[in-house]
Motif scaffolding. Structure first.
Motif, PDB file in Angstrom:
ATOM      1  N   LEU A   1       0.449  -1.165   0.205  1.00 31.51           N
ATOM      2  CA  LEU A   1      -0.020   0.085   0.474  1.00 31.51           C
ATOM      3  C   LEU A   1       0.949   0.965   0.145  1.00 31.51           C
ATOM      4  O   LEU A   1       1.433   1.106   1.049  1.00 31.51           O
ATOM      5  CB  LEU A   1      -0.415   0.028   1.046  1.00 31.51           C
ATOM      6  N   THR A   2       0.754   2.114  -1.600  1.00 28.46           N
ATOM      7  CA  THR A   2       1.368   3.958  -0.844  1.00 28.46           C
ATOM      8  C   THR A   2       0.148   4.600  -0.806  1.00 28.46           C
ATOM      9  O   THR A   2      -0.936   4.814  -1.934  1.00 28.46           O
ATOM     10  CB  THR A   2       2.130   3.790  -2.859  1.00 28.46           C
ATOM     11  N   TYR A   3       0.273   5.564   0.446  1.00 26.05           N
ATOM     12  CA  TYR A   3      -0.768   6.333   0.433  1.00 26.05           C
ATOM     13  C   TYR A   3      -1.011   7.708  -0.811  1.00 26.05           C
ATOM     14  O   TYR A   3       0.202   7.629  -1.836  1.00 26.05           O
ATOM     15  CB  TYR A   3      -0.568   7.154   1.948  1.00 26.05           C
ATOM     16  N   LYS A   4      -2.090   8.075  -1.266  1.00 29.87           N
ATOM     17  CA  LYS A   4      -2.213   8.686  -1.816  1.00 29.87           C
ATOM     18  C   LYS A   4      -2.413  10.358  -1.238  1.00 29.87           C
ATOM     19  O   LYS A   4      -2.616  11.328  -2.057  1.00 29.87           O
ATOM     20  CB  LYS A   4      -2.775   9.160  -3.113  1.00 29.87           C
ATOM     21  N   THR A   5      -2.868  10.279  -0.123  1.00 28.01           N
ATOM     22  CA  THR A   5      -3.022  11.576   0.912  1.00 28.01           C
ATOM     23  C   THR A   5      -2.201  11.755   1.798  1.00 28.01           C
ATOM     24  O   THR A   5      -1.576  10.617   2.269  1.00 28.01           O
ATOM     25  CB  THR A   5      -4.549  11.110   0.730  1.00 28.01           C
ATOM     26  N   GLY A   6      -2.322  13.298   2.258  1.00 30.96           N
ATOM     27  CA  GLY A   6      -1.609  12.801   3.873  1.00 30.96           C
ATOM     28  C   GLY A   6      -2.239  12.068   4.809  1.00 30.96           C
ATOM     29  O   GLY A   6      -3.107  11.746   4.917  1.00 30.96           O
ATOM     30  N   LEU A   7      -1.138  12.245   5.834  1.00 30.65           N
ATOM     31  CA  LEU A   7      -1.142  11.323   7.012  1.00 30.65           C
ATOM     32  C   LEU A   7      -2.280  11.705   7.736  1.00 30.65           C
ATOM     33  O   LEU A   7      -2.906  10.871   8.599  1.00 30.65           O
ATOM     34  CB  LEU A   7      -0.151  10.895   8.218  1.00 30.65           C
ATOM     35  N   ASP A   8      -3.001  13.425   7.907  1.00 25.08           N
ATOM     36  CA  ASP A   8      -4.084  13.554   8.752  1.00 25.08           C
ATOM     37  C   ASP A   8      -5.484  12.802   8.059  1.00 25.08           C
ATOM     38  O   ASP A   8      -6.366  12.906   8.891  1.00 25.08           O
ATOM     39  CB  ASP A   8      -3.862  15.460   8.318  1.00 25.08           C
ATOM     40  N   LYS A   9      -5.161  12.691   6.577  1.00 24.62           N
ATOM     41  CA  LYS A   9      -6.449  12.386   6.097  1.00 24.62           C
ATOM     42  C   LYS A   9      -6.618  10.175   6.362  1.00 24.62           C
ATOM     43  O   LYS A   9      -7.895  10.049   6.910  1.00 24.62           O
ATOM     44  CB  LYS A   9      -6.702  12.535   4.710  1.00 24.62           C
ATOM     45  N   VAL A  10      -5.557   9.740   6.008  1.00 24.12           N
ATOM     46  CA  VAL A  10      -5.266   8.364   6.583  1.00 24.12           C
ATOM     47  C   VAL A  10      -5.726   8.086   8.091  1.00 24.12           C
ATOM     48  O   VAL A  10      -6.554   7.136   8.347  1.00 24.12           O
ATOM     49  CB  VAL A  10      -4.078   8.102   6.193  1.00 24.12           C
ATOM     50  N   ASP A  11      -4.862   9.125   8.602  1.00 21.68           N
ATOM     51  CA  ASP A  11      -5.149   8.931  10.309  1.00 21.68           C
ATOM     52  C   ASP A  11      -7.157   9.124  10.452  1.00 21.68           C
ATOM     53  O   ASP A  11      -7.550   7.510  11.608  1.00 21.68           O
ATOM     54  CB  ASP A  11      -4.411   9.951  11.032  1.00 21.68           C
ATOM     55  N   GLN A  12      -8.149   9.585   9.998  1.00 22.92           N
ATOM     56  CA  GLN A  12      -9.366   9.738   9.845  1.00 22.92           C
ATOM     57  C   GLN A  12     -10.165   8.244   9.692  1.00 22.92           C
ATOM     58  O   GLN A  12     -11.034   8.148   9.883  1.00 22.92           O
ATOM     59  CB  GLN A  12      -9.554  10.655   8.983  1.00 22.92           C
ATOM     60  N   PHE A  13      -9.324   7.290   8.955  1.00 18.83           N
ATOM     61  CA  PHE A  13      -9.890   5.984   8.601  1.00 18.83           C
ATOM     62  C   PHE A  13      -8.676   4.673   9.427  1.00 18.83           C
ATOM     63  O   PHE A  13      -9.141   3.948   8.938  1.00 18.83           O
ATOM     64  CB  PHE A  13      -9.950   6.124   7.057  1.00 18.83           C
ATOM     65  N   LEU A  14      -8.006   5.046  10.431  1.00 16.29           N
ATOM     66  CA  LEU A  14      -7.253   4.066  10.632  1.00 16.29           C
ATOM     67  C   LEU A  14      -7.979   3.497  11.369  1.00 16.29           C
ATOM     68  O   LEU A  14      -7.294   2.116  11.751  1.00 16.29           O
ATOM     69  CB  LEU A  14      -6.255   4.582  11.487  1.00 16.29           C
ATOM     70  N   ASN A  15      -8.477   3.562  13.020  1.00 12.45           N
ATOM     71  CA  ASN A  15      -9.743   2.826  13.716  1.00 12.45           C
ATOM     72  C   ASN A  15     -10.552   1.517  12.111  1.00 12.45           C
ATOM     73  O   ASN A  15     -10.314   0.465  12.446  1.00 12.45           O
ATOM     74  CB  ASN A  15     -10.156   3.473  14.621  1.00 12.45           C
ATOM     75  N   GLU A  16     -11.212   2.683  11.273  1.00 13.70           N
ATOM     76  CA  GLU A  16     -11.876   1.295  10.323  1.00 13.70           C
ATOM     77  C   GLU A  16     -10.970   0.609   9.537  1.00 13.70           C
ATOM     78  O   GLU A  16     -11.393  -0.616   9.239  1.00 13.70           O
ATOM     79  CB  GLU A  16     -13.212   2.324   9.479  1.00 13.70           C
ATOM     80  N   HIS A  17      -9.463   0.688   8.981  1.00 10.76           N
ATOM     81  CA  HIS A  17      -8.762   0.027   8.411  1.00 10.76           C
ATOM     82  C   HIS A  17      -8.130  -1.255   9.170  1.00 10.76           C
ATOM     83  O   HIS A  17      -8.276  -2.502   8.854  1.00 10.76           O
ATOM     84  CB  HIS A  17      -7.371   1.126   8.099  1.00 10.76           C
TER      85      HIS A  17
END
Length: 95
Positions: A6-22
């Motif tokens: 997996l390679t993030y396409k967006t900033g970590l602030d956006k990734v972290d919003q969905f981290l628990n669901e992931h």
């Protein structure tokens, strides 16, 4: 067997919003026996998942349920491989 890169396409602030669901998605896939190992890359640009799912189409369906995929937060590279050697602790991968 596949390595999912997996390679993030967006900033970590956006990734972290969905981290628990992931993480919930990962937990479900571990419980189903689909994933063997996972973790974040260093530096934190994405993650790696090792999957024992044998069919690429089936794995793509599974990945389609990942909140990171649903919310277009990461690219997914599927690398298929057949283990031919392993240490004693990972010998089960050869079966």
């Amino acid at each position: 067997m596949f390595i999912i890169n997996l390679t993030y396409k967006t900033g970590l602030d956006k990734v972290d919003q969905f981290l628990n669901e992931h993480i919930e998605f990962l937990d479900e896939q571990y419980a189903l026996g689909h994933f063997l190992a996972s973790g974040r890359k260093i530096p934190r640009t994405g993650g790696i998942i090792v999957s024992n799912v044998e069919d690429k189409t089936e794995l793509e369906k599974i990945i389609g349920k990942d909140p990171f995929k649903i919310n277009d937060l990461a690219n997914y590279e599927l690398i298929e491989f057949i283990p031919s050697k392993a240490c004693d602790k990972l010998r089960f991968l050869l079966e």
